[in-house]
Design a protein around this motif. Structure first.
Motif, PDB file in Angstrom:
ATOM      1  N   GLY A 110       0.804  -1.225   0.000  1.00 45.40           N
ATOM      2  CA  GLY A 110       0.000   0.000   0.000  1.00 45.40           C
ATOM      3  C   GLY A 110       0.833   1.269   0.000  1.00 45.40           C
ATOM      4  N   GLU A 111       2.159   1.114   0.096  1.00 43.19           N
ATOM      5  CA  GLU A 111       3.039   2.302   0.058  1.00 43.19           C
ATOM      6  C   GLU A 111       3.126   2.826  -1.381  1.00 43.19           C
ATOM      7  N   MET A 112       3.344   4.126  -1.505  1.00 42.63           N
ATOM      8  CA  MET A 112       3.447   4.715  -2.840  1.00 42.63           C
ATOM      9  C   MET A 112       4.716   4.213  -3.538  1.00 42.63           C
ATOM     10  N   PRO A 113       4.607   3.743  -4.769  1.00 42.32           N
ATOM     11  CA  PRO A 113       5.831   3.339  -5.489  1.00 42.32           C
ATOM     12  C   PRO A 113       6.812   4.520  -5.572  1.00 42.32           C
ATOM     13  N   PRO A 114       8.069   4.297  -5.291  1.00 41.50           N
ATOM     14  CA  PRO A 114       9.044   5.403  -5.306  1.00 41.50           C
ATOM     15  C   PRO A 114       9.066   6.094  -6.670  1.00 41.50           C
ATOM     16  N   GLY A 115       9.141   7.390  -6.633  1.00 42.83           N
ATOM     17  CA  GLY A 115       9.242   8.156  -7.877  1.00 42.83           C
ATOM     18  C   GLY A 115       7.934   8.273  -8.629  1.00 42.83           C
ATOM     19  N   ALA A 116       6.810   7.911  -7.994  1.00 42.56           N
ATOM     20  CA  ALA A 116       5.518   8.061  -8.692  1.00 42.56           C
ATOM     21  C   ALA A 116       5.341   9.528  -9.077  1.00 42.56           C
ATOM     22  N   PRO A 117       5.020   9.799 -10.358  1.00 40.49           N
ATOM     23  CA  PRO A 117       4.941  11.191 -10.799  1.00 40.49           C
ATOM     24  C   PRO A 117       4.042  12.043  -9.900  1.00 40.49           C
ATOM     25  N   TRP A 118       4.548  13.177  -9.530  1.00 43.00           N
ATOM     26  CA  TRP A 118       3.829  14.165  -8.726  1.00 43.00           C
ATOM     27  C   TRP A 118       3.214  13.573  -7.459  1.00 43.00           C
ATOM     28  N   GLY A 119       3.894  12.621  -6.887  1.00 42.08           N
ATOM     29  CA  GLY A 119       3.444  12.061  -5.610  1.00 42.08           C
ATOM     30  C   GLY A 119       2.466  10.924  -5.737  1.00 42.08           C
ATOM     31  N   GLY A 120       1.988  10.650  -6.925  1.00 40.63           N
ATOM     32  CA  GLY A 120       1.059   9.534  -7.144  1.00 40.63           C
ATOM     33  C   GLY A 120      -0.353   9.828  -6.675  1.00 40.63           C
ATOM     34  N   MET A 121      -1.200   8.813  -6.787  1.00 40.19           N
ATOM     35  CA  MET A 121      -2.607   8.937  -6.372  1.00 40.19           C
ATOM     36  C   MET A 121      -2.825   8.157  -5.083  1.00 40.19           C
ATOM     37  N   GLY A 122      -3.745   8.652  -4.267  1.00 38.08           N
ATOM     38  CA  GLY A 122      -4.083   7.948  -3.035  1.00 38.08           C
ATOM     39  C   GLY A 122      -4.828   6.645  -3.323  1.00 38.08           C
ATOM     40  N   ARG A 123      -4.659   5.682  -2.417  1.00 40.49           N
ATOM     41  CA  ARG A 123      -5.375   4.397  -2.600  1.00 40.49           C
ATOM     42  C   ARG A 123      -6.867   4.650  -2.403  1.00 40.49           C
ATOM     43  N   PRO A 124      -7.711   4.147  -3.330  1.00 38.95           N
ATOM     44  CA  PRO A 124      -9.133   4.483  -3.244  1.00 38.95           C
ATOM     45  C   PRO A 124      -9.859   3.689  -2.154  1.00 38.95           C
ATOM     46  N   ASP A 125     -10.937   4.307  -1.648  1.00 38.86           N
ATOM     47  CA  ASP A 125     -11.838   3.606  -0.738  1.00 38.86           C
ATOM     48  C   ASP A 125     -12.982   2.980  -1.524  1.00 38.86           C
ATOM     49  N   MET A 126     -13.187   3.448  -2.724  1.00 34.71           N
ATOM     50  CA  MET A 126     -14.228   2.892  -3.594  1.00 34.71           C
ATOM     51  C   MET A 126     -13.876   3.228  -5.044  1.00 34.71           C
ATOM     52  N   ILE A 127     -14.496   2.496  -5.921  1.00 32.46           N
ATOM     53  CA  ILE A 127     -14.290   2.744  -7.353  1.00 32.46           C
ATOM     54  C   ILE A 127     -15.653   3.045  -7.953  1.00 32.46           C
ATOM     55  N   ILE A 128     -15.767   4.235  -8.561  1.00 28.48           N
ATOM     56  CA  ILE A 128     -17.059   4.634  -9.131  1.00 28.48           C
ATOM     57  C   ILE A 128     -16.889   4.744 -10.639  1.00 28.48           C
ATOM     58  N   GLY A 129     -17.325   3.720 -11.322  1.00 24.32           N
ATOM     59  CA  GLY A 129     -17.147   3.696 -12.772  1.00 24.32           C
ATOM     60  C   GLY A 129     -18.465   3.760 -13.498  1.00 24.32           C
ATOM     61  N   SER A 130     -18.344   3.878 -14.812  1.00 27.64           N
ATOM     62  CA  SER A 130     -19.541   3.880 -15.639  1.00 27.64           C
ATOM     63  C   SER A 130     -19.192   3.324 -17.005  1.00 27.64           C
ATOM     64  N   GLY A 131     -19.821   2.212 -17.339  1.00 29.69           N
ATOM     65  CA  GLY A 131     -19.651   1.701 -18.693  1.00 29.69           C
ATOM     66  C   GLY A 131     -20.471   2.594 -19.612  1.00 29.69           C
ATOM     67  N   GLN A 132     -19.888   3.087 -20.646  1.00 32.51           N
ATOM     68  CA  GLN A 132     -20.642   3.911 -21.591  1.00 32.51           C
ATOM     69  C   GLN A 132     -19.959   3.859 -22.936  1.00 32.51           C
ATOM     70  N   GLN A 133     -20.669   4.313 -23.948  1.00 35.32           N
ATOM     71  CA  GLN A 133     -20.188   4.079 -25.301  1.00 35.32           C
ATOM     72  C   GLN A 133     -18.916   4.863 -25.656  1.00 35.32           C
ATOM     73  N   LEU A 134     -18.588   5.837 -24.834  1.00 36.81           N
ATOM     74  CA  LEU A 134     -17.408   6.647 -25.133  1.00 36.81           C
ATOM     75  C   LEU A 134     -16.124   5.821 -25.019  1.00 36.81           C
ATOM     76  N   CYS A 135     -16.151   4.820 -24.136  1.00 34.85           N
ATOM     77  CA  CYS A 135     -14.896   4.195 -23.743  1.00 34.85           C
ATOM     78  C   CYS A 135     -15.136   2.746 -23.365  1.00 34.85           C
ATOM     79  N   ASP A 136     -14.764   1.808 -24.236  1.00 42.05           N
ATOM     80  CA  ASP A 136     -15.116   0.415 -23.959  1.00 42.05           C
ATOM     81  C   ASP A 136     -14.380  -0.239 -22.794  1.00 42.05           C
ATOM     82  N   PRO A 137     -13.132   0.153 -22.451  1.00 40.90           N
ATOM     83  CA  PRO A 137     -12.482  -0.538 -21.310  1.00 40.90           C
ATOM     84  C   PRO A 137     -13.212  -0.321 -19.993  1.00 40.90           C
ATOM     85  N   ARG A 138     -14.071   0.699 -19.954  1.00 38.48           N
ATOM     86  CA  ARG A 138     -14.679   1.020 -18.660  1.00 38.48           C
ATOM     87  C   ARG A 138     -15.653  -0.045 -18.172  1.00 38.48           C
ATOM     88  N   PHE A 139     -16.070  -0.926 -19.071  1.00 39.35           N
ATOM     89  CA  PHE A 139     -16.932  -2.003 -18.596  1.00 39.35           C
ATOM     90  C   PHE A 139     -16.149  -2.928 -17.658  1.00 39.35           C
TER      91      PHE A 139
END
Lengths: 443, 280
Positions: A110-139
């Motif tokens: 859970g530690e940030m990988p060293p050298g992650a650009p601009w400090g990296g992103m925080g580990r999420p507590d949830m993932i809020i996605g949406s499958g939609q026609q704009l972007c197929d990987p989101r399913f």
């Protein structure tokens, strides 16, 4: 390193503020973790921005993080990590970059990988996605992420808009799609309420939805200032100034940013300050995400006297009054209408031109409104749902509109291995020569 | 005093020089190699010697091709796309589509009255390029220049389903092992390239006046395969490798004469022709 490149002399001051926005968004996720706030992996254009903001959920934008990794030419380690677990290079490299990042972080407890650009992103507590026609990987992207973050709950809704059919009036269908989208947003609210342990403040949500309407309006008012000749801002800048609209919707900062940009562009127009030393050619960026590691190519165009006063990419807004949205007191239904109409409001125009399609009508509208001499598309190999249709769009454009010079550049958004600067510049040079030919013929 | 203009086309494989006055005065073709600058000087010197001219006799020099920025003595750099268009227009004025099959890329150019209207390029992979043919020739143990003639003796073209160079090489080797005649395999490879070129040209509006340039044009089997695919005769200039260099020289001539028409005399590059040296 992209960071070492000299800033463009004629870039807007507003664009120069964007790195601070992006860093701010990323560091907000890290700060939220310290303060016990909830962080959610979020995906652009899902219509869920105001819901997250109203519930004090801090969004962590994977697409933005991947773009930063690409711009810093530091994505390879994450792409390779994802590849080591059998994710193909031909998948969306936004997705594989963040998956590789998540894999590394989990391996490090859970530690940030060293050298992650601009400090990296925080580990999420949830993932809020949406499958939609704009972007197929989101399913599957959110579920694929959950494979590595197994304790993180996932919501994947879906926000569709009616398919384009020249023989079908979409207006009857719109209501069905809006009803469906509204229920999906309601399910998103329920998911958030469950996982943060508090109820939605509906008045706050309504106020944020209204703020987004106003942000869309000022964004379009501002971008339309670029119709001026010489144009005061080009796509090179717009690939930065899109950040508040794309990642900070439902915040006062986003609105204020465009108010400032509006003022700056008005001043530049008054002083006749253009993007190129001499504006010779005006080009539409017809479609495609840019290669984030090669934004300097816009400067190369500028050095040839070519400017981009308009682009379809990231212009995911319209003046709200032009969308003619039905009145509703339900903020979720308003979001759904706004989303659906944004895509369908070119349908009638396309139906009136035999052989056309809405995406091409949009391109024709911009060519004419912004007086463009040619069109550049960027075909990124790892983004199928959008980029696979680019060749078809170019062909339809030439067939139903006119034989306007078109350049299709090839590359990727994150994966630098497919990029060749000499080849790209050679294509740009040839395109400029074609523009000159058409110009000299008086077409 | 008679005026002369030079075009130098540094491609990935070959470097070409053409000197024109009222007509083509002299030309030289040599391999490019890694030392662009040195070879540019050397080839230009040879072309000048052949024409009996000094470098100072040239009024304007235009460089084209991928190595065009590595020509210190050039007065102007223009892409090979424009130069091919100019060159073909001077040699085959009815052509409206140019298929250029070079060493590392292939392209289709649509032109009108010698001016580029549109173009499509394949420069990210070797399929459909001279490099593709080189790899296959090597795999079959046939000299590159023999591929064309040999393929004309094929009983039928073998079906080569891969256009990826690496996979096509494997496929050819495998079919060879199964007893497929070499001529049939080469014909199949030409067919595969023609299909790829045709689909590229299809992105432009195809007209029946098609010309071919570049090293691929010297392969008669490939030309025939393209004719079969396009359904018309394909025009081949007398020396396809020189088209870009001739076009560059013509661009130089037009640029110079247009300036003269405006009462201007264009300044030449201050970088003269240096003696060829390994370190230059």
């Amino acid at each position: 390193m992209a960071d070492d490149k000299k800033p463009r002399a004629l870039a807007t001051q507003a664009a120069a503020k964007i790195p601070k926005f992006v860093r701010g968004n990323m560091s907000a996720t890290l700060k939220a973790k310290e303060e016990g706030k909830k962080v959610a992996y979020a995906y652009i254009n899902d219509g869920q921005d105001e819901i997250m903001r109203a519930m004090d959920i801090v969004p962590a934008w994977g697409e933005s993080f991947s773009g930063v990794c690409a711009a810093k030419r530091d994505a390879e380690q994450y792409l390779q990590k994802a590849e080591s677990d059998n994710f193909s290079r031909s998948l969306c490299t936004y997705a594989t970059c963040t998956l590789g990042f998540d894999m590394l972080r989990e391996e490090m407890g859970g530690e940030m990988p060293p050298g992650a650009p601009w400090g990296g992103m925080g580990r999420p507590d949830m993932i809020i996605g949406s499958g939609q026609q704009l972007c197929d990987p989101r399913f599957k992207w959110p579920q694929a992420t959950q494979h590595y973050l197994q304790d993180v709950p996932v919501f994947v809704g879906s926000m569709y808009y009616p398919p384009w059919d020249p023989n079908m009036d979409h207006k009857g269908q719109e209501k069905i799609y809006v009803k469906y989208a509204t229920e999906e947003l309601r399910a998103c609210v329920s998911f958030c309420e469950k996982h943060i342990g508090k109820k939605m403040d509906w008045d706050k949500l309504a106020a944020l939805v209204d703020l987004t309407d106003r942000t869309w309006d000022i964004f379009i008012d501002t971008y339309e200032l670029r119709k001026a000749i010489p144009t005061p801002m080009d796509t090179g800048d717009a690939m930065n100034t899109m950040v508040p609209l794309t990642f900070n919707l439902g915040t006062q900062e986003a609105y204020d940013f465009y108010a400032d940009l509006n003022l700056e562009l008005r001043q530049k127009i008054e002083q006749k300050q253009g993007v190129a030393d001499e504006e010779k050619y005006r080009i539409l960026w017809g479609a495609g995400l840019p290669s984030w590691f090669a934004l300097g190519d816009f400067q190369y165009f500028n050095s040839k006297g070519a400017v981009f006063p308009v682009e379809t990419t990231y212009r995911n807004a319209e003046k709200v009054e032009r969308l003619n949205l039905p009145k509703t007191n339900d903020p979720l239904e308003h979001i759904a209408w706004r989303w659906v109409r944004f895509w369908t409001h070119w349908y009638d125009k396309a139906r009136n031109r035999p052989g056309s399609i809405p995406k091409v009508e949009r391109i024709i509208e911009y060519i004419e409104d912004y007086k463009c001499d040619g069109v550049v598309f960027h075909s990124a190999f790892s983004c199928r749902s959008w980029h696979a249709g680019i060749v078809q769009q170019a062909e339809i454009l030439r067939k139903i509109y006119k034989d306007i010079p078109v350049l299709i550049m090839e590359g990727d958004i994150v994966d630098i291995s497919s990029y060749n600067e000499a080849d790209t510049h050679n294509r740009i040079d040839a395109f400029i020569e074609a523009l000159e030919t058409v110009r000299s013929k008086g077409n | 005093m008679k005026q002369y203009f030079a075009g130098i086309d540094i491609g990935s494989t070959m470097t070409k020089v053409a000197i024109v006055g009222d007509t083509l005065v002299s030309s030289v073709i040599g391999p490019t190699g890694p030392e662009h600058r040195r070879l540019a000087n050397k080839v230009m010197e040879e072309a000048l010697n052949k024409a009996g001219l000094d470098f100072e006799d040239l009024s304007y020099v235009v460089a084209t091709g991928y190595g065009r920025i590595n020509v210190p003595f050039a007065d102007k750099q223009i892409t090979e796309i424009t130069c091919h268009a100019k060159g073909i227009y001077s040699l085959l004025p009815t052509a409206e589509i140019i298929v250029d099959i070079g060493g590392q890329d292939s392209k289709c150019i649509k032109l009108k009255a010698g001016k580029v209207i549109s173009f499509v390029m394949n420069d990210k992979c070797a399929a459909g390029t001279g490099r593709f043919l080189e790899v296959i020739a090597d795999a079959l143990g046939v000299p590159l220049e023999k591929l064309g003639e040999l393929s004309l003796s094929a009983g039928k073209a073998a079906i080569i389903s891969n256009t990826c160079t690496v996979f096509a090489e494997q496929e050819v080797t495998s079919q060879l092992a199964n007893g497929e005649p070499v001529a049939n395999l080469i014909a199949g490879i030409h067919e595969a390239i023609a299909v790829r070129i045709y689909s590229m040209a299809n992105k432009l509006k195809i007209s029946p006046d098609i010309a071919i340039t570049g090293g691929g044009a010297k392969n008669i089997g490939l030309v025939r395969a393209l004719e079969g695919k396009f359904g018309c005769q394909v025009l081949v200039p007398p020396e396809p490798l020189l088209t870009g260099a001739i076009g560059a020289a013509i661009v130089g001539k037009e640029t110079y004469e247009n300036a003269a028409g405006r009462g201007e005399t264009l300044k030449r590059s201050t970088m003269g022709l240096q003696a060829a040296s390994f370190f230059s």
